[in-house]
Design an enzyme around this catalytic site. Structure first.
Site, PDB file in Angstrom:
ATOM      1  N   ASP A  81      63.705  13.111 -13.076  1.00 31.08           N
ATOM      2  CA  ASP A  81      63.477  11.906 -13.896  1.00 31.08           C
ATOM      3  C   ASP A  81      64.708  11.527 -14.733  1.00 31.08           C
ATOM      4  O   ASP A  81      65.183  12.320 -15.536  1.00 31.08           O
ATOM      5  CB  ASP A  81      62.285  12.222 -14.817  1.00 31.08           C
ATOM      6  CG  ASP A  81      61.944  11.112 -15.803  1.00 31.08           C
ATOM      7  OD1 ASP A  81      62.468   9.996 -15.669  1.00 31.08           O
ATOM      8  OD2 ASP A  81      61.129  11.396 -16.705  1.00 31.08           O
ATOM      9  N   HIS A  89      60.033  10.978 -21.943  1.00 30.05           N
ATOM     10  CA  HIS A  89      61.014  11.407 -20.942  1.00 30.05           C
ATOM     11  C   HIS A  89      62.100  12.295 -21.554  1.00 30.05           C
ATOM     12  O   HIS A  89      62.501  12.101 -22.697  1.00 30.05           O
ATOM     13  CB  HIS A  89      61.664  10.183 -20.294  1.00 30.05           C
ATOM     14  CG  HIS A  89      60.677   9.283 -19.626  1.00 30.05           C
ATOM     15  ND1 HIS A  89      60.278   9.455 -18.320  1.00 30.05           N
ATOM     16  CD2 HIS A  89      59.985   8.224 -20.094  1.00 30.05           C
ATOM     17  CE1 HIS A  89      59.392   8.519 -18.003  1.00 30.05           C
ATOM     18  NE2 HIS A  89      59.195   7.757 -19.063  1.00 30.05           N
ATOM     19  N   HIS A 139      53.154   4.742 -11.626  1.00 33.93           N
ATOM     20  CA  HIS A 139      52.944   5.755 -10.589  1.00 33.93           C
ATOM     21  C   HIS A 139      51.638   5.552  -9.812  1.00 33.93           C
ATOM     22  O   HIS A 139      51.507   6.036  -8.697  1.00 33.93           O
ATOM     23  CB  HIS A 139      52.981   7.161 -11.200  1.00 33.93           C
ATOM     24  CG  HIS A 139      54.315   7.455 -11.824  1.00 33.93           C
ATOM     25  ND1 HIS A 139      55.256   8.247 -11.231  1.00 33.93           N
ATOM     26  CD2 HIS A 139      54.888   6.985 -12.957  1.00 33.93           C
ATOM     27  CE1 HIS A 139      56.354   8.268 -11.986  1.00 33.93           C
ATOM     28  NE2 HIS A 139      56.147   7.511 -13.041  1.00 33.93           N
TER      29      HIS A 139
HETATM   30 ZN   LIG Z   1      57.190   6.731 -14.818  1.00 33.80          ZN
HETATM   31 ZN   LIG Z   2      55.079   8.237 -16.765  1.00 29.52          ZN
END
Ligand SMILES: [Zn+2]
Ligand SMILES: [Zn+2]
Length: 548
Positions: free
Chosen positions: A193, A366, A77
């Protein structure tokens, strides 16, 4: 005057591949960039250091970019920021820890004078036609945020990277109330995500790692080495805390991790017990049972401390039978070979090696399927675009969205480089801006090596161009060249005119007083654009700049 009453969503990276996340929102002629990350090269790109998104779309609209918002401090990122900011002077907005990591990265790459602003969850940032609110999300790094961007067309929610961890290491869970509130206000589009869309159920809490780490530390007779990402502050925190609990001193090996640790301690995101942290040289005289080392190399990165230890090439530390090594991350697709080689080398040295296939020494940062559905249910968007994932992850995430009741025509599985246009009632994919990689050899150091020549796939398709020139040290004076050598692309002798213009293009780039550190990357980009415009082909371009 409204140039285009539609809102454009343009993912320049991160959709269809893991890594190099970058998203552009465009409305009324204004652009807002969300994240600018890098990707580690795939196998077929052997020799290339890093891969960043093709940013031509924003670089061609430089004066209309309002700013860059960064959701969190992971490489995928922030990794392309030094490159982007060397060409684009716009402010960067991020939370405190994220700014700390950005600062370290910019300093390492000699990119100075960047206007940076610290934001916090709950803040509202009005920029042109975009009014962005930040909300807290959990991830494998503290201080991550998601974004709610209010526009004339409607409310856009970007999840950032997230999971719904009820017991995060820093004690600050994802802001459910805010998500539910956004859902009540009415969300036009959710970008969420998809990295873990294959995994059923819920992602375990980061805290579950502690038990496994404790087990390993309790049993280890030799030194314990923990390898993870330089930016994985939560994991580094756990390693240091547990080392301390079991009577060990910790040392950090590797420049990028040391820089990050120092910064995170200064900002209070990393809590290190008094005297627990020692320099890598100071731990050598301690009994092995009192030593823990935290380092990079969990992805088999060739220059990392772990990989050098595994090869016996890391001066301060030679691994011995009885040392324990925890490799705490899952392989990023494409890195398996490098990781396996490192694991084999560690075993060869007689170390006890713990890695994902053997023991749960890593949990994902995640959200898994149930969490993804929860996010969709809370936000209740009219339209949905799965982001951050390989193509299959995006499709699987799209299916989850259908399961929770979002009509199929309202779900868009997009790939990087495509463009989605929305008004308050409708959305459609309208085209493609680009779908290219930019390959960077040794970003910031101009290191080339033998590199790309092994890239047979690209070579066999498009050939390559080698550009050489000699410059006066410390100035942008060209002493000789540029010379262009071509193989498999065009015969230089038959395309003299084209090559002359290509050389002029290179000279123009060199004379442009940009950041010297990125000269190779700038030459590559300028030439690549020129050659593509002229020939519609994309040969591999390898600039070699020598200083005299
Ligand atoms: Zn990422
Ligand atoms: Zn990340």
């Amino acid at each position: 005057l409204l140039l285009n009453s539609k809102l454009r969503i343009i993912p320049l990276g991160g959709l269809g591949q893991i890594g190099k996340n970058m998203m552009v929102l465009e409305y009324d002629g204004h652009l807002l960039i969300i994240d600018a990350g890098l990707m580690f090269p795939e196998n077929e790109m052997l020799g290339i250091d890093i891969v960043i998104p093709d940013m031509s779309y924003v670089l061609e609209r430089k004066d209309r970019v309002l700013g860059i918002i960064v959701t969190h401090g992971h490489e995928d990122h922030i990794g392309a920021l030094p490159y982007l900011l060397s060409q684009l002077r716009v402010p960067v907005y991020a939370t405190r820890l994220t700014q700390g990591l950005i600062e370290v990265k910019l300093r390492e790459n000699h990119t100075n004078d960047v206007e940076r602003h610290v934001i916090a969850p709950g803040d509202v940032l009005p920029l042109g036609p975009f009014r962005t609110e930040f909300f807290r999300v959990n991830h494998s790094i503290p201080d991550g945020v998601g974004l709610a961007v209010e526009t004339d067309v409607g409310l856009i929610v970007h999840s950032g990277d997230f999971k719904l961890d009820s017991t995060p290491v820093d004690g600050l869970p994802t802001d459910f109330a805010k998500l539910a509130d956004l859902g009540r206000r009415g969300v036009l589009l959710l970008l969420s995500d998809s990295t873990n869309a294959e995994t059923p159920g819920y992602t375990p809490s980061e805290r579950t790692i502690a038990r496994i780490f404790e087990d390993i530390f309790a049993r280890a007779n030799g030194r314990v080495i923990v390898a993870t990402f330089a930016s994985n502050i939560s994991r580094i925190q756990q390693a240091i805390s547990i080392a301390h609990k079991y009577g060990r001193y910790a040392a950090i090996a590797g420049r990028s991790m040391s820089n990050n640790v120092r910064m995170a301690m200064d900002l209070g995101y990393l809590k290190v017990p008094d005297d627990c942290l020692l320099g890598i040289d100071d731990i050598q005289h301690l009994p092995q049972r009192q030593v823990a080392i935290v380092c990079t190399g969990s992805q088999g990165e060739p220059t990392s401390a772990l990989v050098r230890m595994a090869r016996g090439e890391f001066q301060p530390i030679s691994l011995l039978p009885g040392d324990s090594v925890i490799v705490s991350s899952t392989p990023i697709p494409g890195n398996e070979e490098l990781i396996n080689r490192t694991l084999n080398n560690l075993f060869r040295l007689g170390a006890d090696v713990f890695y994902d296939e053997l023991l749960d020494v890593h949990v994902s940062g995640h959200a898994s399927q149930e969490e993804l559905k929860l996010m969709l249910n809370m936000v209740q968007p009219k339209f949905f675009v799965p982001v951050h994932g390989e193509y299959r992850h995006l499709v699987l995430h799209a299916r989850l969205a259908e399961q929770v009741g979002i009509p199929r025509p309202n779900i868009f599985v997009m790939e990087s480089g495509q463009m989605l246009e929305l008004d308050s009632q409708s959305a459609q994919i309208v085209g493609r801006v680009s779908d290219d990689y930019v390959l960077v050899d040794g970003l910031g150091v101009g290191d080339i090596g033998e590199v790309v020549l092994e890239d047979r796939r690209l070579l066999s398709r498009n050939g390559f161009l080698v550009v050489t020139l000699v410059m006066e040290r410390g100035t942008n004076q060209v002493l000789s060249g540029p010379e262009i050598i071509s193989r498999g692309f065009v015969h230089v002798s038959e395309s003299e005119e084209l090559m002359d213009r290509a050389k002029a293009e290179v000279l123009k780039t060199v004379k442009d007083p940009g950041n010297r550190a990125y000269l190779n990357a700038r030459i590559k980009e300028a030439l690549s654009r020129f050659v593509y415009n002229e020939t519609r082909r994309r040969p591999l371009i390898l600039p070699v700049v020598m200083e005299a």
